[in-house]
Design a protein around this motif. Structure first.
Motif, PDB file in Angstrom:
ATOM      1  N   TYR A 184      -1.779 118.818  28.010  1.00 55.98           N
ATOM      2  CA  TYR A 184      -2.876 118.192  28.767  1.00 55.98           C
ATOM      3  C   TYR A 184      -3.780 117.411  27.832  1.00 55.98           C
ATOM      4  CZ  TYR A 184      -7.247 117.597  31.264  1.00 55.98           C
ATOM      5  OH  TYR A 184      -8.371 117.045  31.815  1.00 55.98           O
ATOM      6  N   ALA A 219      -3.938 113.190  27.208  1.00 53.43           N
ATOM      7  CA  ALA A 219      -5.192 112.530  27.589  1.00 53.43           C
ATOM      8  C   ALA A 219      -5.511 111.353  26.672  1.00 53.43           C
ATOM      9  CB  ALA A 219      -6.346 113.533  27.571  1.00 53.43           C
ATOM     10  N   TRP A 249     -13.585 113.429  30.867  1.00 54.23           N
ATOM     11  CA  TRP A 249     -12.988 113.881  29.614  1.00 54.23           C
ATOM     12  C   TRP A 249     -12.348 112.752  28.814  1.00 54.23           C
ATOM     13  CZ3 TRP A 249     -13.310 117.770  26.412  1.00 54.23           C
ATOM     14  CH2 TRP A 249     -12.324 117.943  25.447  1.00 54.23           C
ATOM     15  N   LYS A 250     -11.491 111.965  29.422  1.00 59.37           N
ATOM     16  CA  LYS A 250     -10.801 110.892  28.701  1.00 59.37           C
ATOM     17  C   LYS A 250     -11.767 109.863  28.141  1.00 59.37           C
ATOM     18  CE  LYS A 250      -6.430 111.281  31.236  1.00 59.37           C
ATOM     19  NZ  LYS A 250      -5.422 110.552  32.046  1.00 59.37           N
TER      20      LYS A 250
END
Length: 208
Positions: free
Chosen positions: A108, A112, A203-204
């Motif tokens: 994950y 990303a 997040w990214k």
């Protein structure tokens, strides 16, 4: 050999120090030099996370954590199954890197930032190779603490299953990694005005 005597009292003399003074750090460095290893002590004993996490990473890097296979080597008679997925025997490498659950967590975070790799077998290999170009200053800081946050969260989740009979949820584990990483880096100047909700929801975007 010339020997000089004085009226001073005798005292122990540590040969790896010019003044004869012993310290754990000097002893450890001398031991590493004798072994010929290039141990990344600055990547383990870092101010970026609590000291207890550094001790954990040191144990992980030397494969001395008390996983079930290690307990069996010490004479414990217990069944061996991975606590995270209950499909294979628990070893340090399986638990941290190759279990279905841990693998999904690692994938994950690497995907990303569009990074796809073959999962290594040790935290040392990961720390040595954990570098990405083109990130913002904030992204570099966050990226640097991710391996420690992932491993620490996996270990805590494993213990929650082993000792508290809790279940494992990959999405929850990923969330815990993000929260833990943010708590470690939130004091950096580049994170001024950035809140936990921003990190979780964007997040990214944190990396560029």
């Amino acid at each position: 050999m010339e020997v000089s005597l004085s009226g001073d009292m005798d005292r122990p003399w540590w040969g790896n120090d010019g003044k004869g003074d012993f310290s754990v750090s000097k002893c450890y460095k001398g031991w590493e030099v004798d072994r010929g290893d290039e141990y990344p002590e600055k990547l383990i004993w870092s101010h970026n996370w609590p000291q207890k996490v550094s001790f954990f990473l040191w144990l992980l890097s030397h494969e001395k954590m008390l996983t079930i296979d290690m307990l069996k080597k010490k004479g414990w008679s217990i069944p061996n199954r991975c606590y995270l997925y209950n499909c294979e025997e628990e070893t340090i490498r399986h638990l941290m890197f190759h279990c279905k659950v841990s693998y999904e967590v690692w994938q994950y975070f690497t995907s990303a930032v569009n990074w796809y790799w073959v999962m290594p077998n040790s935290i040392l290999t990961i720390l040595h190779g954990w570098k990405r170009r083109g990130m913002s200053e904030r992204g570099k800081i966050l990226w640097k603490v991710l391996p420690a946050s992932i491993c620490w969260s996996l270990w805590k989740s494993r213990n929650a299953v082993a000792f508290d009979s809790k279940g494992v949820n990959v999405d929850r584990l990923i969330l815990e990694v993000k929260i833990q990483a943010f708590f470690w880096v939130q004091g950096a100047n580049s994170f001024n005005g950035i809140f936990l909700d921003n990190v979780i929801g964007q997040w990214k975007d944190m990396f560029y």
